[in-house]
Write a protein that holds these residues in place. Structure first.
Motif: not given
Length: 222
Positions: A208-214, A34-40, A219-222, A93-103
């Motif tokens: 960035x986390x929201x954009x990572x979903x699409x 997981x990268x918390x959206x930092x991959x974007x 490489x990373x899941x989030x 408090x999870x701001x995006x779907x990916x962060x929700x899945x991650x935690x």
């Protein structure tokens, strides 16, 4: 009737080692994926060096998931806290779907593993809450738990940057070392922060986390 003594609590040293083990990259929670959206931002070359990564992580720790999760951890570690209510708050408090899945996913893995190690039967809860509940028997100060947790979170994200950008090992470790004073300050604050004061404001990271979903190639899941 002869009273049966309760089992002795683990020594502080053993408790520290146990909690460190749960935060270790070797603990099989899949956190390295997981990268918390930092991959974007890394893929877009917005983050391209150690200085940029260090600034980005400082903001996440100070204003985003670092502050939020460390506060939840400290509250969950208190024996009289309502773990289910804290779990609901963490999910809200999870701001995006990916962060929700991650935690959720990391929390479920941590719960299963610590249950097996400690002989407990806790239900799966989000990452920080699951760690806090598991740590109730360790009798460690909240600020100490939070500092180790924040260090592990920063280490995971620095590792992601080291692999993706890529950063040199020395540069990466320097960026991590520079975060130490901030981590200690935030850990002390997290141990004193009431739940009603919890919140975040990291719009760049959340977007960035929201954009990572699409993102086309990930490489990373989030």
């Amino acid at each position: 009737m002869i009273a049966v003594p309760s089992p002795p609590k683990a020594s502080p040293g053993a408790s520290l080692l146990a909690f460190q083990q749960w935060l270790s990259p070797a603990f099989p929670t899949g956190g390295f994926a997981y990268s918390q959206g930092m991959e974007g931002p890394m893929a877009a070359r917005e983050l391209r060096d150690a200085a940029g990564v260090g600034d980005y992580l400082a903001d996440i720790l100070r204003f985003g998931s670092g502050r939020v999760d460390a506060t939840l951890l400290c509250h969950a570690a208190l024996g009289d806290s309502d773990a289910d209510a804290l779990a609901d708050l963490a999910l809200a408090l999870a701001p995006t779907a990916e962060r929700l899945r991650e935690i959720r996913e990391i929390g479920a893995a941590i719960t299963a593993l610590t249950n097996a190690l400690n002989g407990t039967a806790h239900p799966p809860r989000p990452h920080a809450v699951a760690l806090g509940v598991a740590a109730r028997g360790l009798d460690l100060p909240g600020a100490q738990l939070a500092a180790m947790f924040l260090q592990a979170q920063a280490t995971t994200l620095v590792s992601a940057a080291t692999r993706f950008i890529p950063l040199g090992q020395t540069e990466a470790q320097l960026a991590l070392a520079r975060l130490a004073p901030l981590i200690l300050d935030l850990a002390d604050e997290a141990a004193r922060t009431p739940l009603e004061a919890i919140g975040s404001a990291t719009f760049r990271a959340d977007l960035a986390s929201a954009a990572h979903e699409t993102l086309d190639v990930r490489i990373f899941r989030t």
